[in-house]
Design an enzyme around this catalytic site. Structure first.
Site, short mmCIF file in Angstrom:
data_model
loop_
_atom_site.label_atom_id
_atom_site.label_comp_id
_atom_site.label_asym_id
_atom_site.label_seq_id
_atom_site.Cartn_x
_atom_site.Cartn_y
_atom_site.Cartn_z
N ARG A 190 0.84 -1.22 0.00
CA ARG A 190 0.00 0.00 0.00
C ARG A 190 0.87 1.26 0.00
O ARG A 190 0.64 2.20 -0.77
CB ARG A 190 -0.90 -0.02 1.24
CG ARG A 190 -1.64 1.28 1.49
CD ARG A 190 -2.42 1.17 2.80
NE ARG A 190 -3.15 2.38 3.14
CZ ARG A 190 -2.67 3.36 3.91
NH1 ARG A 190 -1.43 3.27 4.39
NH2 ARG A 190 -3.42 4.41 4.18
N ASP A 216 11.15 -14.21 10.76
CA ASP A 216 12.33 -14.81 11.41
C ASP A 216 13.31 -13.78 11.98
O ASP A 216 14.12 -14.11 12.83
CB ASP A 216 13.09 -15.70 10.43
CG ASP A 216 12.23 -16.82 9.88
OD1 ASP A 216 11.28 -17.22 10.57
OD2 ASP A 216 12.50 -17.30 8.76
N LYS A 247 6.51 -23.87 41.88
CA LYS A 247 6.01 -23.41 40.58
C LYS A 247 5.07 -24.46 40.00
O LYS A 247 5.35 -25.66 40.09
CB LYS A 247 7.18 -23.17 39.64
CG LYS A 247 6.75 -22.71 38.27
CD LYS A 247 7.91 -22.22 37.49
CE LYS A 247 7.85 -20.75 37.47
NZ LYS A 247 8.44 -19.94 36.60
O1 F6P Z 1 10.81 -17.81 6.84
C1 F6P Z 1 9.58 -17.88 7.45
C2 F6P Z 1 9.25 -19.31 7.85
O2 F6P Z 1 7.97 -19.34 8.41
C3 F6P Z 1 10.27 -19.99 8.76
O3 F6P Z 1 10.12 -19.60 10.10
C4 F6P Z 1 10.02 -21.43 8.51
O4 F6P Z 1 11.21 -22.16 8.70
C5 F6P Z 1 9.64 -21.45 7.05
O5 F6P Z 1 9.26 -20.15 6.71
C6 F6P Z 1 8.53 -22.40 6.70
O6 F6P Z 1 8.36 -22.34 5.34
P1 F6P Z 1 7.16 -22.99 4.53
O7 F6P Z 1 5.93 -22.22 4.83
O8 F6P Z 1 7.58 -22.86 3.11
O9 F6P Z 1 7.05 -24.39 5.01
#
Ligand code: F6P
Length: 320
Positions: free
Chosen positions: A21, A128, A214
């Site tokens: 956007r 990430d 805990k």
């Molecule tokens: O890079 C983002 C992410 O969600 C990572 O955390 C994970 O390792 C990966 O992509 C999973 O990828 P996909 O959705 O292609 O399985």
């Protein structure tokens, strides 16, 4: 008059739409043409694009995912397909391409810049936060909040039933998501790819916590850690921690409405990308690295006015 292309690539991240956007509206404000390639780099190879106008990006800032869709294009890893993409780009005569995505997408952009005269500007978007130098990435803040939301619920049942819960979070080979989710959720420990956990120490800590009164423990495990949730559970059982449950949060962390922080970051970076295009900048990724903690003398608080960020204030009208 310039012509700008946009694509979103790799794992989608909440806030990608806000970035689209911002780029579209900032471009149109300058009377530039702006088009969006569908399905990430595959859209360049297949020459699949849409023309944008102001209304085509209305009502998207609050939505996760990407209206342009994404791909992890295997074809784009091959030079012959990159050359097709470059040829397509040159044919439709665009000046700059803005790539919204993570580390792999930025690598793709760098390769593309070698094959075409088009300038390339990247915007970091990944849950990430695994990109050096860049700091905040679009989607990261939302993903932590999504994870926290889920872990808070797990905490309720963990405490009530006095059970140890292992929660697997995403993050590929990077521990950022696990660390911040761990701090925010008040977890008892987090396993991350960057540091090998000692199960002896970990199990003693859990046993001591439980002995101290805990009720229930939360252990976060990042997906790239040397032990996954199942293996960790087995190892803890060997240490007599028997009542364990495992939850993998998975792709829940990639979806949902972007947080305020991600919407604002995406808007700022999208606007900045168009400025980079105006300046004919090539081969860059835009960044807003995290600030460090500082010690500020208390008496300075009294004498220093709390200024608002005027450029952020103006952005409301620019992108409206
Ligand atoms: O890079 C983002 C992410 O969600 C990572 O955390 C994970 O390792 C990966 O992509 C999973 O990828 P996909 O959705 O292609 O399985």
């Amino acid at each position: 008059m310039k012509k700008i292309g946009i694509l979103t690539s790799g794992g989608d991240a909440p806030g990608m739409n806000a970035a689209i956007r911002a780029i579209v509206r900032s471009s149109l404000n300058k009377k530039f043409n702006v088009i969006g390639f569908k399905n990430g780099y595959d859209g360049l190879i297949d020459n699949k694009f849409v023309n944008f106008d102001r209304r085509s990006v209305g009502n998207i800032i609050q939505h996760g995912g990407s209206i342009l869709y994404t791909s992890r294009s295997l074809r784009f890893l091959e030079e012959k397909y990159r050359l097709i993409a470059a040829k397509n780009l040159d044919k439709i005569d665009i000046d700059s391409l803005v790539v919204i995505g993570g580390e792999g997408s930025a690598r793709g952009a760098k390769e593309l810049a070698k094959d075409t005269k088009i300038k390339v500007v990247c915007i970091p978007a990944t849950i990430d936060k695994d990109m050096p130098l860049v700091g905040k990435t679009i989607g990261f803040d939302t993903a932590i909040n999504t994870a926290l939301n889920a872990i808070d619920k797990i905490r309720d049942t963990a405490t009530t039933s006095n059970v140890t819960h292992i929660v697997e979070v995403m993050g590929r080979n990077c521990g950022w998501l696990a660390i911040l989710a761990g701090i925010g959720a008040g977890a008892e420990a987090a396993l991350i790819p960057e540091s090998k956990a000692d199960v002896d120490i970990l199990s003693k800590r859990v046993i001591n916590q439980l002995k101290s009164g805990k009720k229930g423990c939360i252990l976060i495990v990042a997906e790239g850690s040397h032990l996954n949730g199942n293996v960790l559970a087995e190892k803890l059982k060997e240490k007599r921690i028997l009542d364990i449950r495992i939850t993998s949060l998975g792709h829940i962390q990639r979806g949902g409405n972007p947080s305020a922080a991600d919407r604002v970051l995406a808007s700022e970076l999208g606007y900045a990308a168009v400025k980079s295009v105006i300046n004919n900048t090539n081969n860059v990724i835009l960044a807003k690295p995290l600030d460090k903690i500082k010690e500020i003398p208390l008496n300075k608080l009294k004498t220093t006015p709390n200024k608002i960020d005027k450029s952020l204030y103006n952005l409301i009208n620019i992108l409206a």
